[in-house]
Design an enzyme around this catalytic site. Structure first.
Site, mmCIF file in Angstrom:
data_model
loop_
_atom_site.group_PDB
_atom_site.id
_atom_site.type_symbol
_atom_site.label_atom_id
_atom_site.label_comp_id
_atom_site.label_asym_id
_atom_site.label_seq_id
_atom_site.Cartn_x
_atom_site.Cartn_y
_atom_site.Cartn_z
ATOM 1 N N GLU A 103 -6.809 -4.182 -29.879
ATOM 2 C CA GLU A 103 -8.208 -4.274 -29.992
ATOM 3 C C GLU A 103 -8.950 -5.302 -29.007
ATOM 4 O O GLU A 103 -8.543 -6.401 -29.058
ATOM 5 C CB GLU A 103 -8.482 -4.351 -31.660
ATOM 6 C CG GLU A 103 -10.110 -4.491 -31.775
ATOM 7 C CD GLU A 103 -10.262 -4.902 -33.272
ATOM 8 O OE1 GLU A 103 -11.701 -4.428 -33.831
ATOM 9 O OE2 GLU A 103 -9.439 -5.137 -34.019
ATOM 10 N N LYS A 111 -15.615 2.041 -33.904
ATOM 11 C CA LYS A 111 -15.067 1.277 -35.350
ATOM 12 C C LYS A 111 -16.093 1.386 -36.481
ATOM 13 O O LYS A 111 -17.232 1.082 -36.421
ATOM 14 C CB LYS A 111 -14.715 -0.196 -35.159
ATOM 15 C CG LYS A 111 -13.914 -0.811 -36.215
ATOM 16 C CD LYS A 111 -13.516 -2.303 -35.936
ATOM 17 C CE LYS A 111 -12.487 -2.869 -36.993
ATOM 18 N NZ LYS A 111 -12.257 -4.172 -36.296
ATOM 19 N N CYS A 147 -8.120 -0.991 -36.284
ATOM 20 C CA CYS A 147 -7.691 -1.937 -36.971
ATOM 21 C C CYS A 147 -8.091 -1.758 -38.613
ATOM 22 O O CYS A 147 -7.366 -1.105 -39.298
ATOM 23 C CB CYS A 147 -8.785 -3.414 -36.446
ATOM 24 S SG CYS A 147 -8.046 -4.747 -37.131
#
Length: 264
Positions: free
Chosen positions: A41, A111, A145
């Site tokens: 990331e 995200k 993540c």
């Protein structure tokens, strides 16, 4: 298909150095026959949300993206990279991109679940669910993540047809159960392969765990990294998800109308 994951320590706000490290990893992974290299990331700019928001000039992001596409094209390997992006409305997002071996963009994702005060101060959460594309014979999706820690996110990808989930991450020390336990459970319950690429070392005061993982659709551990920089490899079978889903048909035997009556 051979998967490769880069686990490494980035230099915060030094895109040239980080892209050079990524270029070397792509060259090595391609020489091993890997079809794709998954990177951590925000690796090209380093993981430091508040510094990125304060110091990174977003006008330079298109050039970094072109550099990364060029790396994929030069080495003939697919590449997953993660960068900040700025929407037309001015919102900063954490994104990931899959490009193929020609450097063409196949898939983009922003995200949805931001982790911690720094991320929430620097970025805005996205709302679009994970999309799915065909990549080298695999129905492929991405999340980033913290997203993978929510069963709903991974299940959404699986219900959209994903057999392979690519996950750039930035996981600190103290959360060892995420790659060691949770990732294998996510892979098992949604019956897909998960490739989870983490940072190692320390960036802007954050000590990263390493521990990158590739987990199979039966929950098996296909590969796991230690705490230091390395390239992790695993062979994955295009039939593996289908075999797992036929053996125990979790996805087919869901009862969503009942779950809604339970309030979930």
């Amino acid at each position: 298909m051979l998967l490769a994951l880069l686990q490494a320590n980035a230099r915060v706000l030094d895109a040239d150095a980080n892209c050079a490290a990524l270029d070397a990893a792509a060259r090595a992974a391609a020489a091993e026959g890997a079809a794709v290299l998954v990177t951590p990331e925000l690796f090209p700019v380093g993981y430091a949300p508040l510094r990125l928001r304060a110091e990174l000039d977003p006008s330079g992001l298109p050039a970094i993206r072109e550099t990364l596409s060029g790396i994929a094209r030069r080495h003939g390997i697919g590449l997953v990279y993660s960068l900040p992006s700025v929407t037309d409305g001015g919102s900063w997002r954490i994104t990931s991109t899959l490009v193929d071996a020609t450097g063409a963009e196949l898939l983009n994702y922003a995200k949805v679940h931001l982790f911690g005060d720094d991320e929430r101060a620097a970025f805005s959460p996205a709302e679009a669910g994970p999309a799915v594309v065909d990549f080298n014979g695999f129905r492929t999706s991405m999340v980033i993540c913290y997203d993978v820690e929510f069963p709903e996110t991974v299940r959404a990808a699986a219900l959209a047809g994903a057999e392979l989930l690519l996950v750039p991450t930035a996981l600190a020390h103290g959360f060892e159960t995420v790659p060691q336990v949770l990732l294998r459970a996510r892979a098992l319950e949604s019956q897909l392969t998960i490739a989870y690429a983490n940072h190692s070392g320390t960036e802007d005061g954050c000590e990263f765990l390493g521990g990158s993982v590739i987990a199979g659709p039966d929950g098996s551990l296909l590969a796991a990294a230690g705490p230091v920089a390395e390239i992790l490899y695993a062979e994955v079978d295009s039939d593996a998800a289908g075999v797992a889903r036929d053996l125990v048909p979790y996805l087919r035997e869901r009862r969503p109308e009942l779950y809604r009556s339970w309030g979930i």
